[in-house]
Write an enzyme that holds these catalytic residues in place. Sequence first.
Site, PDB file in Angstrom:
ATOM      1  N   ASP A   1      -5.064  -5.320  -1.536  1.00  0.00           N
ATOM      2  CA  ASP A   1      -4.172  -6.194  -2.289  1.00  0.00           C
ATOM      3  C   ASP A   1      -3.275  -6.966  -1.331  1.00  0.00           C
ATOM      4  O   ASP A   1      -3.003  -6.515  -0.206  1.00  0.00           O
ATOM      5  CB  ASP A   1      -3.298  -5.379  -3.241  1.00  0.00           C
ATOM      6  N   LYS A   2      -2.779  -8.090  -1.792  1.00  0.00           N
ATOM      7  CA  LYS A   2      -1.927  -8.943  -0.961  1.00  0.00           C
ATOM      8  C   LYS A   2      -0.802  -8.151  -0.301  1.00  0.00           C
ATOM      9  O   LYS A   2      -0.562  -8.284   0.904  1.00  0.00           O
ATOM     10  CB  LYS A   2      -1.334 -10.068  -1.823  1.00  0.00           C
TER      11      LYS A   2
END
Length: 323
Positions: A153-154
């Site tokens: 995830d970012k």
Amino acid sequence: MNSLQRKRADYSAKASAGPARVLEIPADCAGLRLDQALARLLPEHSRSRLAAWVRQGKVSLDDTPADAKRKVWGGERITLEEEALPEETAQQPEDIPLAIVHEDAHVLVIDKPAGLVVHPGSGNWQGTLLNALLHHAPQLAGIPRAGIVHRLDKDTSGLLVVAKSLEAQTDLVRQLQARTVKRHYLALAHGRVARNGVVDAPIGRHPVQRTKMAVVGGGRAARTHYHVLERFARATLLECALETGRTHQIRVHMADIGHPLVGDPVYGPRKAAQTLLSAFPRQALHAWRLALVHPATRSEMGWEAPLPEDFAALLESLRAEAA
């Protein structure tokens, strides 16, 4: 054409910015609205794209701003400034620094910082890990997804492996499918987790909030092992090991057992008193260990990535509170 482009509902033939295109409305378009005439004259472009260009002022009719609903009668001159959609220019090299843990002719292991998106997507068409990889190793342009075989995830930091050849990519994907790639994370969860455990619960799209994932019947099988490393007054440091790699898996599983990750803006508690935990600006999740079989040498390889500064500082503050 890549898979990202195929999935775009409004995809049409690729256009790039350049000299304005000039067309004349033919007589057989007489009586049509301008948007209908444009669709007939420019079938290589979708109606949604043409409509967007009209709204953006990129289409003029006889040197005046175009109105999509205006009727044309033939002989009018259309001036069109064609422009590529963001996703069509997304996969370009960008000089973005990479923290390279290991690199050889077959694989590249990156320590991804929090805040870096892995692959271009809606709202993040540039400035991604993929863009950085294409700059670092231009040959990756010839490999699907620039060799990326799994994602973080970012706002999750840590280790991620990239294939540098089609053969390596195929092998790594097969290892992931066989669940032989070992991925261990450090996670700080709300509350005091009583004991080690396993969450074995299927994950799928949330039935109401479609931007979220959830434990749902009929979801894809997902299994997360967690081990208590350190307890604090209001949180527990865990080591989590994945058997599967579902979207947001650790975040969803820990929230499902009542221990959402500290700083998680999606699955964490919505309201909390201002504390060290509530002030942490992202999910406290770090991919710290990665192990796999090298796709060429067949030797077992493993790497570790130290905690990033923000995560390490949070733990030190919690330890100081308890002292």
